[in-house]
Write an enzyme that holds these catalytic residues in place. Structure first.
Site, PDB file in Angstrom:
ATOM      1  N   GLU A 243     -29.589 -36.536  17.570  1.00 50.93           N
ATOM      2  CA  GLU A 243     -29.978 -35.223  17.625  1.00 50.93           C
ATOM      3  C   GLU A 243     -28.637 -34.387  17.195  1.00 50.93           C
ATOM      4  O   GLU A 243     -27.542 -34.196  17.954  1.00 50.93           O
ATOM      5  CB  GLU A 243     -30.489 -34.727  18.963  1.00 50.93           C
ATOM      6  CG  GLU A 243     -31.464 -35.478  19.516  1.00 50.93           C
ATOM      7  CD  GLU A 243     -32.937 -34.956  19.020  1.00 50.93           C
ATOM      8  OE1 GLU A 243     -32.828 -34.253  18.051  1.00 50.93           O
ATOM      9  OE2 GLU A 243     -33.869 -35.488  19.278  1.00 50.93           O
ATOM     10  N   CYS A 277     -28.895 -26.208  20.090  1.00 50.77           N
ATOM     11  CA  CYS A 277     -29.122 -26.615  18.827  1.00 50.77           C
ATOM     12  C   CYS A 277     -29.811 -25.859  18.187  1.00 50.77           C
ATOM     13  O   CYS A 277     -30.055 -25.495  16.977  1.00 50.77           O
ATOM     14  CB  CYS A 277     -29.208 -28.131  18.940  1.00 50.77           C
ATOM     15  SG  CYS A 277     -30.446 -28.389  20.188  1.00 50.77           S
TER      16      CYS A 277
HETATM   17  P1  NAD Z   1     -19.403 -32.974  19.724  1.00 44.05           P
HETATM   18  O1  NAD Z   1     -19.967 -33.975  18.683  1.00 44.05           O
HETATM   19  O2  NAD Z   1     -18.092 -32.645  19.513  1.00 44.05           O
HETATM   20  O3  NAD Z   1     -19.281 -33.749  20.918  1.00 44.05           O
HETATM   21  C1  NAD Z   1     -20.439 -34.520  21.485  1.00 44.05           C
HETATM   22  C2  NAD Z   1     -20.212 -35.767  22.326  1.00 44.05           C
HETATM   23  O4  NAD Z   1     -19.606 -36.810  21.557  1.00 44.05           O
HETATM   24  C3  NAD Z   1     -19.145 -35.543  23.395  1.00 44.05           C
HETATM   25  O5  NAD Z   1     -19.417 -36.219  24.630  1.00 44.05           O
HETATM   26  C4  NAD Z   1     -18.069 -36.070  22.640  1.00 44.05           C
HETATM   27  O6  NAD Z   1     -16.942 -36.296  23.562  1.00 44.05           O
HETATM   28  C5  NAD Z   1     -18.552 -37.327  22.002  1.00 44.05           C
HETATM   29  N1  NAD Z   1     -17.603 -37.754  21.125  1.00 44.05           N
HETATM   30  C6  NAD Z   1     -16.895 -37.005  20.336  1.00 44.05           C
HETATM   31  N2  NAD Z   1     -16.324 -38.174  19.142  1.00 44.05           N
HETATM   32  C7  NAD Z   1     -17.134 -39.162  19.580  1.00 44.05           C
HETATM   33  C8  NAD Z   1     -17.007 -40.565  18.866  1.00 44.05           C
HETATM   34  N3  NAD Z   1     -16.323 -40.861  17.875  1.00 44.05           N
HETATM   35  N4  NAD Z   1     -17.676 -41.445  19.185  1.00 44.05           N
HETATM   36  C9  NAD Z   1     -18.505 -41.199  20.481  1.00 44.05           C
HETATM   37  N5  NAD Z   1     -18.735 -40.120  21.124  1.00 44.05           N
HETATM   38  C10 NAD Z   1     -17.871 -38.983  20.580  1.00 44.05           C
HETATM   39  O7  NAD Z   1     -20.509 -32.025  19.908  1.00 44.05           O
HETATM   40  P2  NAD Z   1     -20.365 -30.743  20.947  1.00 44.05           P
HETATM   41  O8  NAD Z   1     -19.402 -29.703  20.332  1.00 44.05           O
HETATM   42  O9  NAD Z   1     -20.388 -31.243  22.081  1.00 44.05           O
HETATM   43  O10 NAD Z   1     -21.775 -30.116  20.852  1.00 44.05           O
HETATM   44  C11 NAD Z   1     -22.275 -29.355  19.932  1.00 44.05           C
HETATM   45  C12 NAD Z   1     -22.920 -29.656  18.816  1.00 44.05           C
HETATM   46  O11 NAD Z   1     -23.899 -30.406  19.072  1.00 44.05           O
HETATM   47  C13 NAD Z   1     -23.563 -28.488  17.704  1.00 44.05           C
HETATM   48  O12 NAD Z   1     -23.581 -28.878  16.219  1.00 44.05           O
HETATM   49  C14 NAD Z   1     -24.924 -28.460  18.280  1.00 44.05           C
HETATM   50  O13 NAD Z   1     -26.114 -28.025  17.388  1.00 44.05           O
HETATM   51  C15 NAD Z   1     -25.438 -29.982  18.472  1.00 44.05           C
HETATM   52  N6  NAD Z   1     -26.349 -30.052  19.363  1.00 44.05           N
HETATM   53  C16 NAD Z   1     -27.632 -30.766  18.981  1.00 44.05           C
HETATM   54  C17 NAD Z   1     -28.951 -30.790  19.829  1.00 44.05           C
HETATM   55  C18 NAD Z   1     -30.109 -31.384  19.396  1.00 44.05           C
HETATM   56  O14 NAD Z   1     -30.817 -31.647  20.165  1.00 44.05           O
HETATM   57  N7  NAD Z   1     -30.169 -31.635  18.079  1.00 44.05           N
HETATM   58  C19 NAD Z   1     -28.655 -30.146  21.293  1.00 44.05           C
HETATM   59  C20 NAD Z   1     -27.508 -29.642  21.594  1.00 44.05           C
HETATM   60  C21 NAD Z   1     -26.325 -29.634  20.683  1.00 44.05           C
END
Ligand code: NAD
Length: 469
Positions: A243, A277
């Site tokens: 997602e 999101c």
């Molecule tokens: P992010 O990708 O920076 O982090 C998300 C998670 O991934 C965190 O727990 C982070 O520590 C982890 N992470 C980072 N690098 C990683 C790696 N290499 N391997 C595994 N895990 C890793 O995202 P964010 O800034 O926390 O969230 C914001 C983004 O999420 C926005 O783009 C938003 O649109 C999206 N989002 C999507 C949905 C959906 O349902 N489609 C819902 C909420 C947020």
């Protein structure tokens, strides 16, 4: 100062190391969060693996009963957890804020508990009978973001355990505390090891998703991390639910009565300060209706009280973190220097990551605030002349999470709806997710869906039993 702890194998563990978490509304310390290391990730996965076998062998009814007890615990502790969310994440207690997030946690727990995936006879004739069973995958790695930390964790955890998997959850490094507390509480009714946590930044997420015993990855977060998750999944051939980010377009169809829709448009864009999101991130309005839309949205924005969400009268809180705050500021200043009509509303407190509610007119496709996901309270409003052009613009970016059409005659919007390239196209609403309705992205917004029966299928593998008669 309180130190929060991870849960491994049903037990709270003393942290290997810690870091401090601060309230984004006032900078006050909220306590220490644990930071896992590689060994702890391994222990968490091994705990899940051990627990998963007996959990999967429990009857369907037993698992359902346990999950209903989880819902009860969430309900009983919703005031406590909502306060933690507000202090840590920033969304207000009131309005569509942290109490609303806790209600969603309860609903998204009760619904999967009420659903079944019984074996299905997929083919039968005189010679054979083929039955499709849905069996658990094993250990699920759940990686959550910081915007709706508890709700999104629940979306990942509950269907997975409902179907007999065990989970290792890694909350975002920005918002671990409320999640750790939720996991501690619901572990009171879960068998030990069915739900474990590890904490830390992307490097710990990476260790978890690369662990050889991981059988499925549920990921919600940014597109760039999503691509790394895909690479990690190659190691174990783990299926993934991705997602990712959105840049949802909303199109107000020509001649729509703006007064009727303005409030829903406003919250469609500014829910959780735009850090959602599936928020409206680009608003396309016919040139004849543009002034009316600007006026109605401005009137609503100017009435909103911005501040610390612990104050019951506040409906708009701070952005969650400095990185996000600076990113949104940068996009707004880019719009200002490009000569856009930037209108800012609301009195902003002196400290904390607060921003005014911002409407940006006289802006076009191709400008940064339109093309990049702002994930904050700054909405670009783009004029169109021909509805076909608005559809083309809506489809013009890689993102495809949600989209919406707003019309006095919903039947006209329905004719257009399937032409919008998004996982969900809402009509006269936006972001209106429901635990029975599959939700997921098209294009660069990810693949796979969550919620409802389709969401349960996504945390199982199929096993066909083929009988010769
Ligand atoms: P992010 O990708 O920076 O982090 C998300 C998670 O991934 C965190 O727990 C982070 O520590 C982890 N992470 C980072 N690098 C990683 C790696 N290499 N391997 C595994 N895990 C890793 O995202 P964010 O800034 O926390 O969230 C914001 C983004 O999420 C926005 O783009 C938003 O649109 C999206 N989002 C999507 C949905 C959906 O349902 N489609 C819902 C909420 C947020």
């Amino acid at each position: 100062m309180q130190t929060y702890r991870n849960t491994l194998n049903g037990t709270l563990v003393d942290p290997v190391s810690c870091y401090e978490i601060f309230n984004p509304a006032n900078g006050q310390s909220l306590g220490m969060a644990p930071e896992s290391d590689e060994q702890e990730v391994d222990r968490a996965v091994q705990s899940a693996k051990l627990a998963q076998n007996s959990w999967a062998k429990q009857g369907d009814k037993e698992r359902r009963d346990v999950i209903n007890r989880v819902a009860q615990i969430l309900e009983e502790n919703s005031d406590y957890l909502a306060e933690l969310i507000t202090r840590e994440q920033g969304k207000p207690l009131s309005g569509p804020g942290s109490r609303f997030e806790m209600q969603a946690c309860v609903g998204w727990t009760q619904v999967p508990a009420s659903l079944d995936l019984p074996p299905e006879i997929v083919y039968e004739d005189d010679e054979r009978k083929d039955t499709l069973h849905r069996v658990p995958l094993g250990v699920v790695a759940a990686i959550a973001p910081w915007n709706w930390p508890l709700m999104i964790a629940i979306w990942q955890i509950i269907p997975a355990i409902r179907m007999g998997n065990a989970v290792v959850l890694k909350p975002s490094e920005y918002t671990p505390i409320a999640t750790l507390e939720m996991v501690r509480l619901i572990n009171q009714v879960l068998p030990a090891g069915v739900l474990n946590t590890v904490t830390g930044d992307g490097s710990i997420g990476s260790k978890l998703t690369h662990h050889p015993e991981i059988n499925k990855i549920m990921f919600t977060g940014s597109e760039s991390t999503g691509r790394r998750i895909i690479e990690a999944s190659a190691k174990n051939l783990s299926p993934i639910t991705l997602e990712l980010g959105g840049n949802d377009a909303a199109i107000v169809m020509p001649g729509t009565n703006v007064k009727n829709i303005a409030n829903d448009l406003f919250w469609g864009a500014f829910l959780n300060m735009g850090q959602t999101c599936a928020c409206i991130k680009r608003l396309y309005v016919h040139e004849d209706d543009y002034d009316a839309v600007m006026a109605e949205l401005s009137a609503i924005a100017s009435q909103m009280k911005i501040g610390d969400g612990m104050d019951e009268s506040v409906l708009v809180g701070p952005l969650q973190n400095k990185m996000q705050f600076e990113k949104v500021q940068e996009l707004v200043s880019d719009a200002k220097t490009s000569g856009c009509d930037v209108r800012e509303f609301g009195e902003v407190p002196d400290q904390g990551y607060f921003m005014p509610l911002t409407l940006v007119g006289d802006i076009k496709d191709g400008q940064r605030l339109v093309d990049e996901e702002q994930f904050g309270p700054a909405l670009p409003i783009i004029r169109y002349r021909d509805l076909e052009d608005a559809v083309e613009s809506a489809n013009g970016l890689d993102a495809g999470l949600g989209a919406s059409l707003w019309a006095d005659k919903p039947a006209e919007a329905s004719k257009l709806a399937t032409r919008l390239e998004a996982g969900t196209v809402w009509i006269n609403q936006h972001g209106a997710i429901h635990p029975m309705v599959p939700f997921g992205g098209n294009k660069a917004s990810g693949y796979g869906v969550e919620f409802g029966i389709e969401g349960l299928k996504a945390v199982t593998q199929s096993r066909v039993v083929s009988l010769k008669k």
